[in-house]
Each structure stands twice: as structure tokens, then as C-alpha cells.
Design a protein around this motif. Structure first.
Motif, mmCIF file in Angstrom:
data_model
loop_
_atom_site.group_PDB
_atom_site.id
_atom_site.type_symbol
_atom_site.label_atom_id
_atom_site.label_comp_id
_atom_site.label_asym_id
_atom_site.label_seq_id
_atom_site.Cartn_x
_atom_site.Cartn_y
_atom_site.Cartn_z
ATOM 1 N N ASN A 118 0.694 -1.230 -0.084
ATOM 2 C CA ASN A 118 0.009 0.096 0.183
ATOM 3 C C ASN A 118 0.759 1.085 0.294
ATOM 4 O OD1 ASN A 118 -2.917 -0.860 -0.121
ATOM 5 N ND2 ASN A 118 -2.580 -1.623 1.960
ATOM 6 N N ALA A 119 1.892 1.017 0.622
ATOM 7 C CA ALA A 119 2.974 2.288 0.734
ATOM 8 C C ALA A 119 3.637 2.676 -1.005
ATOM 9 C CB ALA A 119 3.986 2.241 1.548
ATOM 10 N N LEU A 120 3.788 1.508 -1.508
ATOM 11 C CA LEU A 120 4.115 1.576 -2.768
ATOM 12 C C LEU A 120 3.344 2.180 -3.894
ATOM 13 C CD1 LEU A 120 6.438 -1.760 -3.337
ATOM 14 C CD2 LEU A 120 7.147 0.466 -3.084
ATOM 15 N N ARG A 121 2.031 1.922 -3.455
ATOM 16 C CA ARG A 121 1.008 2.398 -4.331
ATOM 17 C C ARG A 121 0.629 3.814 -4.302
ATOM 18 N NH1 ARG A 121 -3.788 1.454 -2.315
ATOM 19 N NH2 ARG A 121 -4.902 2.189 -4.259
ATOM 20 N N THR A 122 1.222 4.381 -3.242
ATOM 21 C CA THR A 122 1.187 5.697 -3.070
ATOM 22 C C THR A 122 2.457 6.464 -3.831
ATOM 23 O OG1 THR A 122 -0.032 5.846 -0.858
ATOM 24 C CG2 THR A 122 1.352 7.555 -1.094
ATOM 25 N N GLU A 123 3.472 5.588 -3.525
ATOM 26 C CA GLU A 123 4.894 6.090 -3.998
ATOM 27 C C GLU A 123 4.909 6.053 -5.607
ATOM 28 O OE1 GLU A 123 9.671 5.192 -3.563
ATOM 29 O OE2 GLU A 123 8.194 4.186 -2.366
ATOM 30 N N LEU A 124 4.223 4.986 -6.110
ATOM 31 C CA LEU A 124 4.476 4.659 -7.472
ATOM 32 C C LEU A 124 2.799 4.912 -8.352
ATOM 33 C CD1 LEU A 124 6.553 1.475 -7.002
ATOM 34 C CD2 LEU A 124 7.186 3.844 -7.681
ATOM 35 N N PRO A 125 2.820 6.082 -8.693
ATOM 36 C CA PRO A 125 1.274 6.341 -9.405
ATOM 37 C C PRO A 125 0.792 5.438 -10.408
ATOM 38 C CG PRO A 125 2.678 8.101 -9.792
ATOM 39 C CD PRO A 125 3.459 7.215 -8.756
ATOM 40 N N SER A 126 1.571 4.886 -11.028
ATOM 41 C CA SER A 126 1.132 3.997 -12.022
ATOM 42 C C SER A 126 1.042 2.471 -11.616
ATOM 43 C CB SER A 126 2.439 4.259 -13.229
ATOM 44 O OG SER A 126 2.481 5.417 -13.788
ATOM 45 N N ARG A 141 -0.321 -0.686 -10.916
ATOM 46 C CA ARG A 141 -1.742 -1.178 -10.827
ATOM 47 C C ARG A 141 -1.893 -2.650 -10.676
ATOM 48 N NH1 ARG A 141 -0.953 1.313 -15.730
ATOM 49 N NH2 ARG A 141 -1.356 0.227 -17.542
ATOM 50 N N HIS A 142 -0.751 -3.432 -11.133
ATOM 51 C CA HIS A 142 -0.861 -4.977 -11.297
ATOM 52 C C HIS A 142 0.083 -5.747 -10.391
ATOM 53 C CE1 HIS A 142 -2.540 -4.322 -15.319
ATOM 54 N NE2 HIS A 142 -1.663 -3.612 -15.727
ATOM 55 N N ILE A 143 -0.265 -6.890 -9.952
ATOM 56 C CA ILE A 143 0.491 -7.596 -8.956
ATOM 57 C C ILE A 143 0.426 -8.987 -9.731
ATOM 58 C CG2 ILE A 143 -1.410 -8.408 -7.684
ATOM 59 C CD1 ILE A 143 0.512 -8.101 -5.221
ATOM 60 N N ALA A 144 1.721 -9.681 -9.262
ATOM 61 C CA ALA A 144 1.936 -11.166 -10.088
ATOM 62 C C ALA A 144 2.956 -11.953 -9.216
ATOM 63 C CB ALA A 144 2.346 -11.257 -11.340
ATOM 64 N N GLY A 145 2.765 -13.195 -9.134
ATOM 65 C CA GLY A 145 3.621 -14.165 -8.626
ATOM 66 C C GLY A 145 4.710 -14.333 -9.485
ATOM 67 N N LEU A 197 -4.942 -9.664 -1.635
ATOM 68 C CA LEU A 197 -5.671 -9.014 -2.770
ATOM 69 C C LEU A 197 -7.078 -8.423 -1.987
ATOM 70 C CD1 LEU A 197 -5.637 -11.646 -5.612
ATOM 71 C CD2 LEU A 197 -4.103 -9.397 -5.499
ATOM 72 N N ALA A 198 -7.474 -8.977 -0.934
ATOM 73 C CA ALA A 198 -8.650 -8.374 -0.283
ATOM 74 C C ALA A 198 -8.004 -6.919 0.302
ATOM 75 C CB ALA A 198 -8.949 -9.231 0.685
ATOM 76 N N GLU A 199 -6.780 -6.990 0.689
ATOM 77 C CA GLU A 199 -6.411 -5.868 1.407
ATOM 78 C C GLU A 199 -5.510 -4.505 0.553
ATOM 79 O OE1 GLU A 199 -4.817 -6.322 5.489
ATOM 80 O OE2 GLU A 199 -5.200 -8.360 5.201
ATOM 81 N N VAL A 200 -5.115 -5.124 -0.754
ATOM 82 C CA VAL A 200 -4.443 -4.403 -1.592
ATOM 83 C C VAL A 200 -5.101 -4.296 -2.760
ATOM 84 C CG1 VAL A 200 -2.139 -3.931 -2.602
ATOM 85 C CG2 VAL A 200 -2.252 -5.016 -0.301
ATOM 86 N N PRO A 201 -5.650 -3.209 -3.308
ATOM 87 C CA PRO A 201 -6.608 -3.105 -4.436
ATOM 88 C C PRO A 201 -5.565 -2.967 -5.800
ATOM 89 C CG PRO A 201 -6.267 -0.800 -3.419
ATOM 90 C CD PRO A 201 -5.562 -1.811 -2.652
#
Length: 203
Positions: A137-145, A147-151, A186-190
Motif C-alpha cells: 500500500n505504501a508503494l501504491r502511494t509512491e508509484l502512481p502507475s 496497478r498490477h501484481i503477480a507471483g 488481494l482483499a487488502e491491496v487494490p
């Protein structure tokens, strides 16, 4: 009502070759890749990250190795080995656009490619997952672009000959593996999952 543990402060410990890694604008980063170290502890992961695996080139670049950007220990302690504005070598084909987060977890260690040792049975402790959620969630604030997550296993799906029997093929990468709590994270990080029936776009 019990309170959640406070997140650990981020410990910045740059790898010696951080400045040799390619620079990039933060706007280029739209993907975060979850890994596990498949090593016994953070100290061993640090030692591996410090290894120079790519020879220095005539232009002065190179002289770097493989590493994630962030490492989250079992107790929730967070470490940054590579700044997000540098391209770290952590996942084939996606490094220029991604952040790599390594969770300390034994995975298949020390028999990574042995066909008889492909189970990944170490659970991820609550403190580690809570710290990961805080970091994401901190990275979502720092990196405005972002939007994706993967293993790692979702993006590197190569099969390779097993170390015990080359006639058998095993996954090159399986991390973060079946014990990783995707639904909880995924429930806690959009962020949008990719590689699981989804594909990242290049827009």
C-alpha cells in the motif's frame, strides 16, 4: 479489540552495485512481483544478492547481480536492497516495469530442481504478510502507475530438466508457491492480478 502489530520501519541497505543498475522513471513501474527467496534466511538471501553475476561492460555498466528491490523477513522486518528507480534483475522479461518483493521462505531449498523435492510447505507468518500489505500500500502511494501484481511463478512458467533426472521436467520457478495467501493479500491491496487468467497491458 486487539490491535494489529505496528509495521517495522523500512531498513535501507543498498547493494554495492545499486548505482550500476539501469535508472528508470517511477512512472514506468506498473507491476509488482511477489517472490520467495527459497533460501533459509535473510542473511543468505543478502549474500546471494551481493554476488556479481553479470560482467562489467566496456561502457562501465554491468557488474551487477540478481536481487529483488524489497525483502520482508519472517518477523515482518522490511529491507530495501535496490531503490525503486533502478531496474533490478528479479524476473525474466518484466524487470524494466516491475518492483520485486522477496519474502524470506525456504521454498524448495536446498533441492530447488529435484523432482522429488518440489513441495513448498513453509507457511508465511502473519507478521510477514501484514508487513507485505503495508509495503504494497505504501508503494501504491509512491508509484502512481502501479496497478498490477503477480507471483514469480505466474510470469516465468518455463519448465526445465530436473536435477535428479533430466528426463523429468520441473518448474523453473514456483514462488511464492501454494502457501502464499493470495486471497488475503488481494482483499487488502487494490491491485489487479496478472498471469492468473489475466494479462498485463502495455498502456
Amino acid at each position: 479489540m486487539p490491535t494489529k502489530p505496528r509495521p517495522h520501519a523500512l531498513q535501507v541497505s543498498p547493494l554495492a552495485y545499486e548505482g550500476r543498475l539501469d535508472a528508470r522513471p517511477l512512472s514506468q513501474v506498473d507491476l509488482v512481483v511477489i517472490h520467495c527467496t527459497e533460501l533459509p534466511d535473510l542473511a543468505t538471501a543478502r549474500e546471494y544478492g551481493e554476488r556479481v553475476l553479470y560482467a562489467e561492460r566496456t561502457d562501465g555498466s554491468g557488474g551487477t547481480g540478481n536481487s529483488g528491490h524489497y525483502y520482508v523477513d519472517r518477523n515482518g522486518a522490511c529491507h530495501r536492497f535496490v531503490a525503486p528507480d533502478r531496474v533490478a534483475h528479479h524476473v525474466r522479461g518484466y524487470n524494466p516495469r516491475s518492483i520485486g518483493i522477496e519474502l524470506v521462505n525456504a521454498g524448495r531449498w536446498p533441492h530447488w530442481l529435484d523432482s522429488r523435492h518440489q513441495a513448498m510447505e513453509e507457511a508465511y507468518p502473519d507478521a510477514q504478510i501484514e508487513a507485505l500489505v503495508v509495503l504494497l500500500n505504501a508503494l501504491r502511494t509512491e508509484l502512481p502507475s502501479l496497478r498490477h501484481i503477480a507471483g514469480h511463478e505466474d510470469l516465468d512458467t518455463a519448465m526445465v530438466p530436473a536435477s535428479d533426472d533430466p528426463k523429468i521436467l520441473v518448474p523453473r520457478k514456483r514462488d511464492p508457491g501454494p502457501m502464499f495467501p493470495w486471497q488475503r493479500v488481494l482483499a487488502e491491496v487494490p491491485l489487479q492480478p496478472v498471469g492468473r487468467g489475466h494479462a498485463p497491458d502495455d498502456s
